[in-house]
Design an enzyme around this catalytic site. Structure first.
Site, short mmCIF file in Angstrom:
data_model
loop_
_atom_site.label_atom_id
_atom_site.label_comp_id
_atom_site.label_asym_id
_atom_site.label_seq_id
_atom_site.Cartn_x
_atom_site.Cartn_y
_atom_site.Cartn_z
N LYS A 181 0.79 -1.25 -0.04
CA LYS A 181 0.09 -0.22 0.03
C LYS A 181 1.05 1.10 -0.11
O LYS A 181 1.46 1.62 0.94
CB LYS A 181 -0.90 0.08 1.34
CG LYS A 181 -2.16 0.81 1.08
CD LYS A 181 -2.27 2.19 0.95
CE LYS A 181 -1.69 3.11 2.17
NZ LYS A 181 -1.77 4.65 1.60
N GLU A 256 9.42 2.21 10.85
CA GLU A 256 10.44 3.16 11.07
C GLU A 256 9.82 4.47 10.84
O GLU A 256 9.31 4.80 9.76
CB GLU A 256 11.30 2.99 9.75
CG GLU A 256 12.46 1.81 10.04
CD GLU A 256 13.11 2.18 11.05
OE1 GLU A 256 13.50 3.32 11.43
OE2 GLU A 256 13.69 1.10 11.79
N CYS A 290 13.86 11.35 5.97
CA CYS A 290 13.99 10.92 7.27
C CYS A 290 15.08 11.34 8.07
O CYS A 290 15.37 11.59 9.23
CB CYS A 290 13.39 9.65 7.59
SG CYS A 290 14.38 8.49 6.60
N GLU A 396 9.91 17.29 14.23
CA GLU A 396 10.23 16.91 12.66
C GLU A 396 9.36 18.00 11.73
O GLU A 396 8.13 17.97 11.68
CB GLU A 396 9.72 15.25 12.33
CG GLU A 396 10.44 15.16 11.24
CD GLU A 396 9.91 13.77 10.51
OE1 GLU A 396 8.71 13.49 10.66
OE2 GLU A 396 10.94 12.87 10.13
P1 NAD Z 1 2.22 9.08 6.81
O1 NAD Z 1 2.48 8.38 8.42
O2 NAD Z 1 1.37 10.18 6.90
O3 NAD Z 1 1.77 8.13 5.91
C1 NAD Z 1 2.69 6.72 5.56
C2 NAD Z 1 1.89 5.63 5.09
O4 NAD Z 1 1.09 5.10 6.13
C3 NAD Z 1 0.98 6.30 4.04
O5 NAD Z 1 0.97 5.15 3.02
C4 NAD Z 1 -0.36 6.28 4.41
O6 NAD Z 1 -1.49 6.19 3.58
C5 NAD Z 1 -0.30 5.31 5.50
N1 NAD Z 1 -1.21 5.54 6.75
C6 NAD Z 1 -1.81 6.60 7.23
N2 NAD Z 1 -2.68 6.38 8.07
C7 NAD Z 1 -2.88 4.94 8.41
C8 NAD Z 1 -3.48 4.21 9.14
N3 NAD Z 1 -4.16 4.86 10.11
N4 NAD Z 1 -3.25 3.01 8.99
C9 NAD Z 1 -2.29 2.43 8.08
N5 NAD Z 1 -1.84 3.17 7.42
C10 NAD Z 1 -2.04 4.29 7.44
O7 NAD Z 1 3.81 9.42 6.72
P2 NAD Z 1 4.14 10.40 5.19
O8 NAD Z 1 3.60 11.57 5.46
O9 NAD Z 1 3.84 9.75 4.01
O10 NAD Z 1 5.64 10.37 5.40
C11 NAD Z 1 6.60 11.03 6.17
C12 NAD Z 1 6.93 10.57 7.25
O11 NAD Z 1 8.07 9.48 7.00
C13 NAD Z 1 8.12 11.29 8.06
O12 NAD Z 1 7.94 11.34 9.47
C14 NAD Z 1 9.54 10.61 7.91
O13 NAD Z 1 10.24 10.76 8.61
C15 NAD Z 1 9.06 9.25 7.82
N6 NAD Z 1 10.00 8.54 7.01
C16 NAD Z 1 10.81 7.63 8.13
C17 NAD Z 1 11.70 6.60 7.50
C18 NAD Z 1 12.80 5.78 8.38
O14 NAD Z 1 13.22 5.15 7.79
N7 NAD Z 1 12.60 6.21 9.61
C19 NAD Z 1 11.96 6.95 6.02
C20 NAD Z 1 11.14 7.78 5.52
C21 NAD Z 1 10.36 8.47 5.80
#
Ligand code: NAD
Length: 504
Positions: A181, A256, A290, A396
């Site tokens: 997804k 992560e 990230c 962040e």
């Molecule tokens: P997000 O948490 O909003 O979304 C991530 C994914 O989760 C998306 O596919 C979204 O549709 C899904 N999602 C949202 N709500 C959900 C739920 N209730 N149940 C299941 N899935 C759900 O994050 P984003 O805005 O897409 O990405 C940015 C974030 O990702 C930042 O915080 C960044 O630091 C983090 N990130 C972390 C790493 C790492 O390896 N630590 C790497 C890249 C990005």
């Protein structure tokens, strides 16, 4: 610039080896964040039922994929690596149009994904366990790794090629089947990634993709009893919810999440080198990594020299459409992300001293031929004299905003560097060997660098964070396989006699 208009793609789900239209009737339109007049893709907001169909297809494909020898599975991964390398420029172009990062950053992401595929293809010939000595004579004891079954992958928009790849490659090599997804913003590049695996000969049902909202498709994957594990990358807020629900379902979860990465500059550091690393870490990919450098923690003695060079160097960055030549930094991923960044910039103006930037970019930029009014552009922004507990030093932001925190000495630097809830990446600039080792020992991050930027990671090393950044096993490297396998301990007694020992 004259918009690099390209056709709009209508994305589909991939279930059981077929590209299928969603029946939901609900759609989301993705516009190029560098030029919102271009509609890059239209993607469905699929239903829970469609997610269940994908899980059923993955479940049906599992027995045959499990029985396929690991080196044969690895060959498909190796073919995917070769295909991705061949298609790297096309993929990078789609990535830039959809996510906004510069073409150079996109190409770097695709090439990193090729490295991960190559590495994991090799690992397919090494998935083994340990042979261990038994306490008993003529007994053979060993461990073996076995696949879990159907695994769910939920990914963010900021590395929409490499994050899915670093989850899929080890999952496939280990013999699992997948329901993927991707983030709503990056459906088209997700489709391209799945197409690569399809072209590489991964059998129908082994990888499935369902496009849609986290609250619907994502949640279904987390709750569905046939999904044995969830690998999630995204925000800390969503990751914590998934982990809690996963625990209720007794499901293996790997999350992560966010970061607030410090680059520590000590008084003896090579200052120009530290400045280059800071500019790259803070502003490449618009700070939407990230592992982005979001805090510089610097000893007071060298702070003036550092900030002067930093401001001069950052002022030279060219912000614009990532497909235009010579552009260093693209836009925020969408309006809402840009507004979050602008909100923190306003907070920063109250909390600290604005050194550079601090506003949304407007008008036309002749050099990069960009019409800023058509995109979500924020100027590279630096705050100096930031208190360690200020919101811009703690939260962040996920944008081109850097906080410089001045400290008295090394002890205070370590304390400040660790004074955040996150623990993904860090870096120290110094030539003092004792401090290098002390820093490595005491810094609370899953990845640390010495005299190199906070960003990046190589395929063969583990990737992930401590504290509120990471829960569950690390990704990438050999250890990635541990998440996607069950470990079985085996005892074989070849004495043919009743056991005469008191081992329990
Ligand atoms: P997000 O948490 O909003 O979304 C991530 C994914 O989760 C998306 O596919 C979204 O549709 C899904 N999602 C949202 N709500 C959900 C739920 N209730 N149940 C299941 N899935 C759900 O994050 P984003 O805005 O897409 O990405 C940015 C974030 O990702 C930042 O915080 C960044 O630091 C983090 N990130 C972390 C790493 C790492 O390896 N630590 C790497 C890249 C990005």
């Amino acid at each position: 610039m004259a918009s690099i208009a390209t056709a709009t793609t209508h994305c589909k789900n991939y279930i059981g080896g077929r590209w299928v239209e969603s029946r939901s009737g609900r759609k989301t339109e993705r516009r190029n964040p560098a030029d919102t007049s271009e509609v890059v893709s239209v993607a469905p907001l699929s239903t829970r039922e469609e997610a269940r169909e994908a899980v059923a297809a993955a479940k049906a494909a599992f027995p045959a994929w499990r029985e396929t020898p690991a080196p044969v599975r690895g060959k498909a991964i190796a073919r995917a690596a070769a295909l991705m390398e061949q298609q790297k420029e096309d993929l990078a172009r789609v990535l830039t149009r959809e996510e906004g990062k510069t073409f150079k950053d996109s190409l770097g992401e695709v090439l990193k994904s090729v490295n991960i595929l190559e590495f994991m293809a090799g690992e397919s010939r090494r998935i083994g366990g340990d042979v261990l000595p038994s306490e008993l004579p003529r007994n053979f004891a060993y461990t073996m790794k076995q696949p879990l079954g159907v695994v769910g992958m939920i990914t963010p928009w900021n590395f929409p090629v490499s994050i899915p790849v670093w989850k899929m490659a080890p999952a496939l090599v280990a013999g699992n089947t997948i329901v993927f997804k991707p983030a709503e913003f990056t459906a088209l590049i997700a489709e391209k990634v799945v197409e690569i695996f399809e072209q590489a000969g991964v059998p129908p049902g082994v990888i499935n993709m369902v496009l849609g909202a986290g609250e619907e498709v994502g949640e279904e994957l987390v709750r569905n009893a046939d999904v044995k594990a969830i690998s999630f990358t995204g925000s800390t807020e969503v990751g914590c919810q998934i982990y809690a629900e996963g625990a209720r379902q007794q499901k293996k979860c790997q999350c992560e999440m966010g970061g607030k990465n410090p680059l520590v500059v000590l008084a003896d550091a090579d200052i120009p080198l530290a400045v280059e690393a800071t500019v790259f870490g803070a502003f490449a990919s618009t700070g939407q990594r990230c592992t982005a450098t979001s805090r510089v923690v610097i000893e007071e003695k060298v702070a003036e020299e550092f900030v002067k060079l930093l401001a001069e160097r950052t002022a030279k960055l060219k912000t614009g459409n990532g497909l235009a030549p010579g552009v260093d930094m693209g836009p925020s991923v969408d309006e809402s992300q840009m507004n979050t960044v602008l909100h923190y910039i306003e907070a920063g103006k109250r909390e600290a001293k604005l050194l550079l930037g601090g506003q949304r970019l407007r008008g036309r930029h002749a050099d990069s031929q960009t019409d800023y009014d058509r995109g979500w552009y924020v100027a590279p922004t630096i705050f100096d004299h930031v208190p360690a507990q200020a919101s811009i030093a703690q939260d962040e932001i996920f944008g081109p905003v850097l906080s410089v925190i001045r400290v008295r000495d090394y002890e205070e630097a370590i304390h400040v560097a660790n004074s955040v809830r996150y623990g993904l990446s860090s870096s120290v600039y110094t030539n003092d060997a004792a401090k290098v080792f002390d820093f490595i020992d005491r810094i609370e991050t899953g990845i640390t660098h010495v005299n190199s930027p906070t960003v990046g990671g190589e395929a063969q090393l583990p990737f992930g964070g401590m504290k509120q950044t990471g829960i569950g096993l690390r990704e990438m490297g050999r250890v990635a396989l541990d998440f996607y396998t069950e470990l079985k301990a085996v005892y074989i007694d070849y004495t043919g006699r009743k056991r005469e020992s008191n081992i329990y």
